[in-house]
Design a protein around this motif. Structure first.
Motif, PDB file in Angstrom:
ATOM      1  N   GLY A 150      35.067  28.458  79.745  1.00  0.00           N
ATOM      2  CA  GLY A 150      33.704  28.648  79.264  1.00  0.00           C
ATOM      3  C   GLY A 150      33.234  27.521  78.367  1.00  0.00           C
ATOM      4  N   VAL A 151      34.103  27.016  77.505  1.00  0.00           N
ATOM      5  CA  VAL A 151      33.744  25.905  76.625  1.00  0.00           C
ATOM      6  C   VAL A 151      33.356  24.680  77.449  1.00  0.00           C
ATOM      7  CG1 VAL A 151      34.635  24.255  74.933  1.00  0.00           C
ATOM      8  CG2 VAL A 151      35.121  26.699  74.660  1.00  0.00           C
ATOM      9  N   VAL A 152      34.127  24.399  78.500  1.00  0.00           N
ATOM     10  CA  VAL A 152      33.811  23.263  79.383  1.00  0.00           C
ATOM     11  C   VAL A 152      32.492  23.501  80.115  1.00  0.00           C
ATOM     12  CG1 VAL A 152      34.575  21.940  81.396  1.00  0.00           C
ATOM     13  CG2 VAL A 152      36.242  22.646  79.669  1.00  0.00           C
ATOM     14  N   GLN A 153      32.298  24.718  80.577  1.00  0.00           N
ATOM     15  CA  GLN A 153      31.076  25.055  81.298  1.00  0.00           C
ATOM     16  C   GLN A 153      29.839  24.884  80.418  1.00  0.00           C
ATOM     17  OE1 GLN A 153      30.596  27.029  84.827  1.00  0.00           O
ATOM     18  NE2 GLN A 153      31.818  25.167  84.860  1.00  0.00           N
ATOM     19  N   LEU A 154      29.960  25.222  79.142  1.00  0.00           N
ATOM     20  CA  LEU A 154      28.823  25.048  78.227  1.00  0.00           C
ATOM     21  C   LEU A 154      28.464  23.579  78.062  1.00  0.00           C
ATOM     22  CD1 LEU A 154      29.462  27.666  75.383  1.00  0.00           C
ATOM     23  CD2 LEU A 154      28.000  27.873  77.399  1.00  0.00           C
ATOM     24  N   ASP A 155      29.458  22.707  78.142  1.00  0.00           N
ATOM     25  CA  ASP A 155      29.181  21.266  78.057  1.00  0.00           C
ATOM     26  C   ASP A 155      28.392  20.773  79.272  1.00  0.00           C
ATOM     27  OD1 ASP A 155      30.433  20.927  75.621  1.00  0.00           O
ATOM     28  OD2 ASP A 155      32.391  20.483  76.515  1.00  0.00           O
ATOM     29  N   LYS A 156      28.488  21.496  80.378  1.00  0.00           N
ATOM     30  CA  LYS A 156      27.849  21.080  81.634  1.00  0.00           C
ATOM     31  C   LYS A 156      26.496  21.743  81.883  1.00  0.00           C
ATOM     32  CE  LYS A 156      32.137  20.409  84.320  1.00  0.00           C
ATOM     33  NZ  LYS A 156      32.850  20.883  85.536  1.00  0.00           N
ATOM     34  N   ILE A 157      26.199  22.812  81.137  1.00  0.00           N
ATOM     35  CA  ILE A 157      25.112  23.699  81.535  1.00  0.00           C
ATOM     36  C   ILE A 157      23.744  23.032  81.518  1.00  0.00           C
ATOM     37  CG2 ILE A 157      24.933  24.692  79.209  1.00  0.00           C
ATOM     38  CD1 ILE A 157      24.276  26.522  82.556  1.00  0.00           C
ATOM     39  N   GLN A 158      23.437  22.216  80.526  1.00  0.00           N
ATOM     40  CA  GLN A 158      22.111  21.607  80.444  1.00  0.00           C
ATOM     41  C   GLN A 158      21.843  20.710  81.648  1.00  0.00           C
ATOM     42  OE1 GLN A 158      19.782  22.335  78.024  1.00  0.00           O
ATOM     43  NE2 GLN A 158      18.312  21.147  79.229  1.00  0.00           N
ATOM     44  N   GLU A 159      22.789  19.855  81.995  1.00  0.00           N
ATOM     45  CA  GLU A 159      22.630  18.970  83.159  1.00  0.00           C
ATOM     46  C   GLU A 159      22.514  19.780  84.444  1.00  0.00           C
ATOM     47  OE1 GLU A 159      24.943  15.283  85.468  1.00  0.00           O
ATOM     48  OE2 GLU A 159      25.820  16.178  83.663  1.00  0.00           O
ATOM     49  N   ASP A 160      23.318  20.835  84.540  1.00  0.00           N
ATOM     50  CA  ASP A 160      23.281  21.698  85.720  1.00  0.00           C
ATOM     51  C   ASP A 160      21.902  22.320  85.899  1.00  0.00           C
ATOM     52  OD1 ASP A 160      25.083  23.427  87.742  1.00  0.00           O
ATOM     53  OD2 ASP A 160      23.692  24.791  86.725  1.00  0.00           O
ATOM     54  N   LEU A 161      21.318  22.813  84.814  1.00  0.00           N
ATOM     55  CA  LEU A 161      20.016  23.479  84.891  1.00  0.00           C
ATOM     56  C   LEU A 161      18.897  22.485  85.190  1.00  0.00           C
ATOM     57  CD1 LEU A 161      20.164  26.162  82.046  1.00  0.00           C
ATOM     58  CD2 LEU A 161      20.965  26.279  84.411  1.00  0.00           C
TER      59      LEU A 161
END
Length: 374
Positions: A246-257
């Motif tokens: 989850g911590v890694v996913q949060l680092d990616k979320i803005q770019e993903d969205l």
């Protein structure tokens, strides 16, 4: 295998390394990574408290329990949602009262129908931000205030989605998020409960782990050597392996969205020339997670919709339906009510592929295929 799947996992070697690091640390249950995940989530949402949980279903269950929903209380909720939203009401032996959605263009719960369904037994309202698009929270919070009701936000579809500058999940009394494998943020299984109330936060932490006054990680760190059990709680914890992902996913979320926003724009530009369909939330201006890409067929039937889905499948395009209407499931026959818009949507909606790795060429292929089939 489909040529274009419905979704694709946004994982790489970073998630793999995070898992390996936790395993090598020899602390794999709820611990430092879970705390880091919670703090990072709170910071992103600008909310005071976040509690990581085993999944969003238990988050919804705890949300209703901590705001005081009890046996035979009524909870107004949507039917156009995943069944877990409503099952959480039944866990407390409360009564789900189904409200319709606003329109074929706006698939969120109708404030007008919410108010029409309020009785002396109503205790809470559950809203579901469909696809990451906000419900009319201003109207809903006004209704809740006037009738002294609690508001639970099912924000499974909407991490970082906004409504009037606020993040979804932070507007009502409690917000609930899902990290299931097909969500914007994925840990395989997992959920988060957020709130700005210290009282609700403390109660959630207590109930998350058997009603114990301290958890094993706290005792291992020397903060406490003993514990009391002060309430009949549950085992709803998230472990550090999933939290590390989850911590890694949060680092990616803005770019993903941001990528998803470009994909949705491409879809709308190409789909708007098709007269036979409605694109829900087409004119939305708020930032959205764009969890799914729904279209609704005009002047259609359940049989026509399914035939179109089958033909798209033969062309290599995976589709889905978000969602079969909950009020029509056998388990909820005693709670059945007429919901004409929800019924039409459930019979005639098609969910198209949506994920950040989707290419513009693939979007064009999907839309051209829809044109041919229709």
């Amino acid at each position: 295998m489909y040529k274009i799947p419905l979704f694709d996992l946004n994982f790489d070697e970073k998630e793999e390394k995070a898992v390996n690091d936790v395993i090598r640390s020899k602390w794999i249950s709820t611990g430092p990574k879970t705390l880091e995940f919670e703090e990072k989530f709170s910071k992103l949402l600008k909310t005071d408290y976040s509690v990581a949980l085993a999944n969003c279903t238990v988050a919804l269950h705890l949300a209703l329990k901590i705001v005081g929903v009890e046996k035979n209380d009524e909870v107004i909720c949507p039917s156009l949602t995943f069944v877990a939203t409503v099952n959480s009401v039944k866990y407390l032996d409360a009564i789900p009262v189904f409200a319709d959605v606003i329109s074929l263009d706006n698939l969120t719960i109708s404030p007008e129908d919410i108010e029409a369904k309020i009785t002396a037994k109503t205790k809470a309202i559950i809203v579901m931000h469909y696809g990451g698009f906000a419900c009319d929270m201003e109207s809903i919070m006004d209704i809740a205030k006037r009738h002294n009701l609690k508001v639970i936000e099912d924000a499974c579809h909407g991490p970082l989605s906004e409504y009037n500058g606020k993040k979804l999940g932070t507007i009502g009394d409690v917000g609930c998020f899902s990290f299931f494998s097909n969500k914007n943020i994925s840990t395989g299984e997992g959920g988060m409960l957020v709130t700005n109330s210290k009282e609700l936060y403390d109660r959630t932490k207590l109930l998350r782990s058997h009603g114990m006054t301290s958890m094993s990680y706290e005792r291992a760190k020397g903060h406490s050597t003993e514990y009391d059990v002060v309430e009949s709680g549950y085992n709803y914890r998230m472990d550090d392996i999933r939290s590390a992902i989850g911590v890694v996913q949060l680092d990616k979320i803005q770019e993903d969205l941001e990528k998803r926003a470009l994909i949705r724009k491409a879809y709308i530009d190409l789909l708007k020339s098709i007269d036979n369909i409605i694109i829900p939330f087409k004119n939305n201006l708020e930032f959205s997670s764009n969890y799914v890409m729904p279209i609704v067929l005009k002047d259609s039937t359940f049989e026509k919709r399914n035939a179109i889905r089958n033909q798209l499948g033969q062309m290599g395009i995976q589709t889905s339906v978000h969602y079969p209407a909950v009020h029509r499931f056998s388990i909820y026959k005693e709670n059945y009510t007429e919901l004409p818009i929800t019924d039409y949507v459930s019979n005639n909606l098609i969910t198209l592929p949506m994920y950040s790795k989707l290419t513009l060429d693939e979007v064009e292929y999907i839309v051209n295929s829809i044109k041919k089939v229709i």
